[in-house]
Design an enzyme around this catalytic site. Structure first.
Site, mmCIF file in Angstrom:
data_model
loop_
_atom_site.group_PDB
_atom_site.id
_atom_site.type_symbol
_atom_site.label_atom_id
_atom_site.label_comp_id
_atom_site.label_asym_id
_atom_site.label_seq_id
_atom_site.Cartn_x
_atom_site.Cartn_y
_atom_site.Cartn_z
ATOM 1 N N GLU A 190 18.774 8.711 1.729
ATOM 2 C CA GLU A 190 17.884 9.317 2.728
ATOM 3 C C GLU A 190 17.597 10.775 2.396
ATOM 4 O O GLU A 190 18.502 11.546 2.068
ATOM 5 C CB GLU A 190 18.427 9.182 4.155
ATOM 6 C CG GLU A 190 17.406 9.578 5.232
ATOM 7 C CD GLU A 190 16.049 8.881 5.078
ATOM 8 O OE1 GLU A 190 15.265 9.296 4.190
ATOM 9 O OE2 GLU A 190 15.767 7.926 5.831
ATOM 10 N N ASN A 240 -9.089 -1.181 -2.445
ATOM 11 C CA ASN A 240 -9.138 -1.384 -0.988
ATOM 12 C C ASN A 240 -9.531 -2.822 -0.648
ATOM 13 O O ASN A 240 -10.226 -3.070 0.344
ATOM 14 C CB ASN A 240 -10.088 -0.386 -0.324
ATOM 15 C CG ASN A 240 -9.527 1.027 -0.309
ATOM 16 O OD1 ASN A 240 -8.315 1.224 -0.387
ATOM 17 N ND2 ASN A 240 -10.406 2.013 -0.224
ATOM 18 N N PHE A 241 -9.115 -3.737 -1.500
ATOM 19 C CA PHE A 241 -9.299 -5.184 -1.343
ATOM 20 C C PHE A 241 -10.738 -5.646 -1.529
ATOM 21 O O PHE A 241 -11.020 -6.840 -1.374
ATOM 22 C CB PHE A 241 -8.721 -5.687 -0.022
ATOM 23 C CG PHE A 241 -7.280 -5.323 0.167
ATOM 24 C CD1 PHE A 241 -6.362 -5.503 -0.858
ATOM 25 C CD2 PHE A 241 -6.834 -4.769 1.358
ATOM 26 C CE1 PHE A 241 -5.028 -5.157 -0.709
ATOM 27 C CE2 PHE A 241 -5.499 -4.419 1.528
ATOM 28 C CZ PHE A 241 -4.596 -4.614 0.493
ATOM 29 N N ASP A 291 12.643 4.685 6.756
ATOM 30 C CA ASP A 291 11.680 5.003 7.816
ATOM 31 C C ASP A 291 10.438 4.117 7.722
ATOM 32 O O ASP A 291 9.393 4.443 8.270
ATOM 33 C CB ASP A 291 11.291 6.485 7.759
ATOM 34 C CG ASP A 291 10.714 6.886 6.410
ATOM 35 O OD1 ASP A 291 10.533 6.013 5.528
ATOM 36 O OD2 ASP A 291 10.436 8.084 6.212
ATOM 37 N N ASP A 314 18.989 5.483 -2.877
ATOM 38 C CA ASP A 314 18.303 6.128 -1.762
ATOM 39 C C ASP A 314 19.347 6.424 -0.698
ATOM 40 O O ASP A 314 19.852 5.519 -0.038
ATOM 41 C CB ASP A 314 17.207 5.211 -1.216
ATOM 42 C CG ASP A 314 16.307 5.921 -0.207
ATOM 43 O OD1 ASP A 314 16.715 6.977 0.315
ATOM 44 O OD2 ASP A 314 15.202 5.408 0.055
#
Length: 506
Positions: A229, A426-427, A305, A227
């Site tokens: 960026e 979503n848990f 980021d 990576d």
């Protein structure tokens, strides 16, 4: 030329001496130092990376009272003292709060703050990793890696001695080759100090996964890439390098290094064999990468980021000053192989039997007549007894299957709706038909452990090991012991996540 050859011979002899010594006699950072490229950051929850290191490897925080303790090696240069963690974390949950830097520079990794992307925790911070999600053994001794679910990340924006600008550096990491996804970005290495994307060439980090938005390698992945960026690079091209192979090893050694208009990707099975070079050559042909503009922060599990959708497991890794030679890295790989990484059990407590039908009884006082059941796709608790209807008994019965994502754990198939399994989304826990996807397999795989309240089992999500089957207002979730969701409440957590397993009603 002769003096250069003499120096080269001397370095080779020194490396040979280091490599031929025992595990304790030379750790990876001793080897890098002998090669003239010393570690400036050294992180591991599994072992010391210097032969003389006796300090803390990592810190854990327990859910019961919020107290912390440091985990050190059993001896100088040795494996982590997992027994201290197990004792400290008994009958509660633990999170990894700090991964200490063994180099002496203080480049410790802590909970990553928000940046270009917010994390899921309070104030936009990332999650911390469970302390028990990645058990392994090294030379037969138990230790724990860092199992990082989506949303989990560690960072240091004030690192000392790391490469900046176009300065030379190297890095390696030992990872779980079977734990990855295609989201951005499971990284370890050099990143921005601002938590934001400041442009091409402002990062240099190891990436592992099967993301194809930017670069890719041969096959369908996962791959070791860099990576840098605004791009995951597998070689000179910003797209594909057919020389960068898909990885299938359980334990992977990943190497990235870079200097002025030169960089390399190398990789190996961390349990056997030697390193192979997947790319070595000029910087990517896209603009902004020659010269580089590295900033020197350190990240783990996230992008520069704070992109935090990726997942992976980290066992150890370092960053160096200077561009390590292949010979130095080869000696480090030999040391990693000598550490003998191997898998360890993911389960404990009363054993489950694949193929059996079970029912799961609530242990929370006042609710013990209730069992885990379903109503359509909703997983809930209902009052069930021997006099209940056949339909209700079937709704509260589950067939134990081998874990869809990991055969060391389990999946739970509905007795009355064959082909449908308990999974988290979503848990919330849902009953859904198995669609055959990697995502479903991971959502539907759970690892039982001894019940946190001393009764039966607590059933931990394989893919989110901070989260357990919990009944909350009679509905089932995968819940953490404290967190931003209402069902993460700490009150009665241990009771709500402990279940007595019995023979199925049906």
């Amino acid at each position: 030329m002769s003096s250069g050859l003499s120096l080269e011979r001397a370095c080779a002899v020194a490396l040979g001496i280091v490599a031929s010594a025992s595990l304790v006699a030379a750790g990876p950072c001793d080897i890098y130092s002998s090669g003239g490229t010393p570690c400036v950051a050294a992180h591991s929850t599994t072992r010391a990376l210097y032969s003389a290191y006796t300090g803390a490897l990592y810190q854990v925080k327990r859910g019961s009272d919020g107290s912390t303790t440091d985990i050190a090696p059993l001896s100088a240069g040795g494996v982590a003292d997992a027994a201290t963690q197990d004792s400290f974390c008994a009958n509660t949950t633990c999170l990894i709060t700090i991964i200490y830097d063994q180099s002496g520079r203080g480049n410790h990794l802590t909970q990553a703050p928000p940046g270009g992307f917010n994390g899921p925790e309070s104030n936009g911070y990332d999650n911390l990793a469970s302390a028990v999600g990645a058990p392994v053994t090294l030379n037969g001794k138990k230790a724990y890696g860092v199992f990082m679910s989506p949303g989990t990340g560690y960072r240091n924006n004030a690192a000392s001695g790391t490469a900046t600008g176009d300065e030379a550096e190297g890095m390696y990491a030992v990872l779980d080759g079977t734990h990855y996804n295609s989201a951005c970005c499971f990284d370890y290495g050099n990143a921005e100090v601002s938590n934001t994307d400041t442009g091409n060439g402002h990062m240099e980090a190891i990436y592992y996964g099967d993301n194809t938005v930017w670069g890719s390698g041969a096959g369908s992945g996962p791959w070791i890439m860099a990576d840098l960026e605004n791009g995951l690079f597998s070689g000179l091209s910003s797209k594909n390098n057919a020389g960068d192979p898909s990885i299938s090893y359980r334990f992977v050694t990943a190497v990235v290094k870079g200097e002025a208009n030169q960089w390399s990707i190398r990789g190996a099975n961390a349990a056997s064999g030697s390193l192979s070079t997947y790319y070595s050559g000029a910087r990517p042909s896209a603009s902004g990468y020659n010269p580089m503009s590295k900033e020197g922060a350190i990240i783990l599990g996230i992008g520069g980021d704070n992109s935090n959708g990726a997942q992976g497991t980290f066992y150890e890794g370092v960053m160096t000053s200077g561009y390590p030679s292949d010979a130095t890295e080869n000696s480090v790989q030999a040391d990693i192989v000598a550490a003998k990484y191997a898998i360890a059990s993911l389960t404990s407590g009363p054993a489950l039997t694949v193929g059996s039908s079970i029912s799961l009884q609530v242990t929370t006082a006042g609710y013990t007549t209730r069992y885990l059941a379903h109503d359509g796709s909703t997983v809930n608790t209902q009052v069930v007894s021997s006099s209940s209807t056949t339909a209700l008994k079937q709704q509260a019965s589950w067939t134990v299957r081998t874990g869809l994502a990991n055969s060391a754990c389990f999946s739970f198939e509905s007795v009355d709706t064959p082909g449908s399994y308990i999974r988290h989304y979503n848990f919330a826990l849902l009953l859904n038909a198995n669609d055959g996807t990697k995502q479903f397999y991971e959502d539907a795989t759970f690892c039982p452990q001894a019940g946190l309240n001393g009764q039966g089992n607590s059933i931990r999500s394989w893919s989110y090991p901070t989260r357990y089957f919990r009944h909350y207002e009679n509905v089932l979730y995968v819940a953490s012991n404290g967190g931003v969701q209402t069902f993460d409440a700490t009150t009665s957590f241990n009771d709500d996540v402990s279940w007595v397993v019995s023979t199925g009603f049906a």
